[in-house]
Design an enzyme around this catalytic site. Structure first.
Site, PDB file in Angstrom:
ATOM      1  N   ASP A  11       0.828  -1.154   0.059  1.00 50.40           N
ATOM      2  CA  ASP A  11       0.094  -0.056  -0.138  1.00 50.40           C
ATOM      3  C   ASP A  11       0.992   1.220   0.145  1.00 50.40           C
ATOM      4  OD1 ASP A  11      -1.538   2.207   0.556  1.00 50.40           O
ATOM      5  OD2 ASP A  11      -2.735   0.992   2.249  1.00 50.40           O
ATOM      6  N   MET A  12       1.017   1.829  -1.075  1.00 51.50           N
ATOM      7  CA  MET A  12       1.732   3.200  -1.217  1.00 51.50           C
ATOM      8  C   MET A  12       0.755   4.459  -1.421  1.00 51.50           C
ATOM      9  SD  MET A  12       4.824   2.039  -0.796  1.00 51.50           S
ATOM     10  CE  MET A  12       5.581   3.330  -1.404  1.00 51.50           C
ATOM     11  N   GLU A  13       0.784   5.033  -0.397  1.00 50.95           N
ATOM     12  CA  GLU A  13       0.064   6.309  -0.374  1.00 50.95           C
ATOM     13  C   GLU A  13       0.792   7.340   0.804  1.00 50.95           C
ATOM     14  OE1 GLU A  13      -3.639   6.202   1.394  1.00 50.95           O
ATOM     15  OE2 GLU A  13      -3.342   3.897   1.573  1.00 50.95           O
ATOM     16  N   TRP A  14       0.827   8.693   0.294  1.00 51.89           N
ATOM     17  CA  TRP A  14       1.417   9.912   1.115  1.00 51.89           C
ATOM     18  C   TRP A  14       0.373   9.623   2.371  1.00 51.89           C
ATOM     19  CZ3 TRP A  14       5.744  10.481  -0.165  1.00 51.89           C
ATOM     20  CH2 TRP A  14       6.082  10.795  -1.355  1.00 51.89           C
TER      21      TRP A  14
END
Length: 246
Positions: free
Chosen positions: A129-132
Site C-alpha cells: 500500500d503506497m500512499e502519502w
C-alpha cells in the site's frame, strides 16, 4: 425508509448480473464501465472493521478480501489475525497488505511483514500500500520519486522471494502521479478512484483491482467498508486465482 442509495441497490440486484447485494452510504454514478458492470467484488478491511461475519459477507457477494497486516517496521494491525482466520474459514480468498512508512528502511518493513503474515496455501498475493500519509505524527518525509520506486522494488523483491508471489501495488491518484508509478512496467495495480473510473484518473494504466468506494454497506459488516472489484469476467477471475493464489 427509502435509502439514499436506491440506485446502487437496483444496479446490483439485477438478475442478469447476479452480482453482489451491496449498499452505499454515499453512492456515485460512474461513467461506463461502472462498478455494477463487473461481476467480482470484494473488500479490504483493517482495525476499523472490528466485527465481520465473514459467512454473511460472503453470501452477500464478497468474493475476495485484502486485510491490513502491518505498517512500517513495528506495527501489527490488531484485527489482522481475526480477519485472516475469519475470511479463510468462510472460504473467502484473502490476502494481506502492508502500509508503507517512509521513515523506515524498505528491508526492515519487508522483514516485519514476513514475520507476521503466514505462508498459507491458497492465499492471495501480498499487497504493498503506497500512499502519502499527511496525518502521521512522526514521519513527514516524502522521498523523491526515484527513491520511492527503488524502495518499492526492494520491498516487493523480498516478499516475492519469500511467498513465491509478486506483490500487488495499491495506490492513490496523487501518489501515482507524483511518483510516476506508470514507469513500473509489468506490475499488477490496485487503484483507488471513488469519483471517476480508473480510465479517467489513471490514463492508459493497466489495473487488476479498483477500489471504488469507502462508504460501502454489506450484510455481516458493521459500519462502512471499502469495496473493490476485479477487472474481468468470472472466468477471468478463476483463471487469475489459479495463477496468482498459491
Amino acid at each position: 425508509m427509502v435509502r439514499l442509495c436506491i440506485l446502487f441497490l437496483l444496479l446490483f440486484s439485477s438478475p442478469a448480473l447476479a452480482g453482489p447485494r451491496f449498499d452505499d452510504n454515499d453512492p456515485v454514478v460512474f461513467n461506463a464501465p461502472a462498478p455494477h458492470q463487473f461481476p467480482i467484488h470484494g473488500i479490504d478491511a483493517a482495525r476499523f472493521q472490528d466485527s465481520i461475519n465473514w459467512r454473511k459477507a460472503h453470501k452477500a457477494g464478497v468474493s475476495f478480501a485484502f486485510v491490513k497486516a502491518t505498517e512500517g517496521g513495528d506495527l501489527l494491525d490488531p484485527m489482522f489475525a481475526s480477519h485472516w482466520r475469519g475470511a479463510r474459514r468462510a472460504n473467502v480468498p484473502v490476502g494481506a497488505y502492508h502500509f508503507y512508512y517512509f521513515c523506515t528502511p524498505a528491508r526492515v518493513q519487508a522483514r516485519w511483514f514476513i514475520k507476521n503474515v503466514p505462508k498459507s496455501k491458497g492465499a492471495l498475493p501480498p499487497v504493498l500500500d503506497m500512499e502519502w500519509n499527511p496525518f502521521s505524527p512522526s514521519c513527514k518525509l516524502r522521498p523523491p520519486a526515484g527513491q520511492v520506486r527503488r524502495n518499492m522494488s526492494i520491498f516487493m523483491a523480498m516478499l516475492e522471494k519469500h511467498y513465491g508471489q509478486r506483490p500487488i501495488i495499491y495506490t492513490t491518484p496523487v501518489f501515482f502521479k507524483e511518483n510516476d508509478l506508470g514507469r513500473l512496467k509489468g506490475e499488477e495495480f490496485w487503484l483507488r478512484s471513488t469519483a471517476k473510473t480508473p480510465a479517467e484518473v489513471y490514463a492508459r494504466q493497466d489495473w487488476h483491482f479498483w477500489q471504488y468506494t469507502s462508504t460501502g454497506v454489506i450484510d455481516g459488516i458493521d459500519g462502512a467498508v471499502d469495496i473493490n472489484l476485479f477487472n474481468g469476467s468470472r472466468k477471468d477471475w478463476q483463471n487469475w486465482l489459479k495463477s496468482r493464489a498459491r
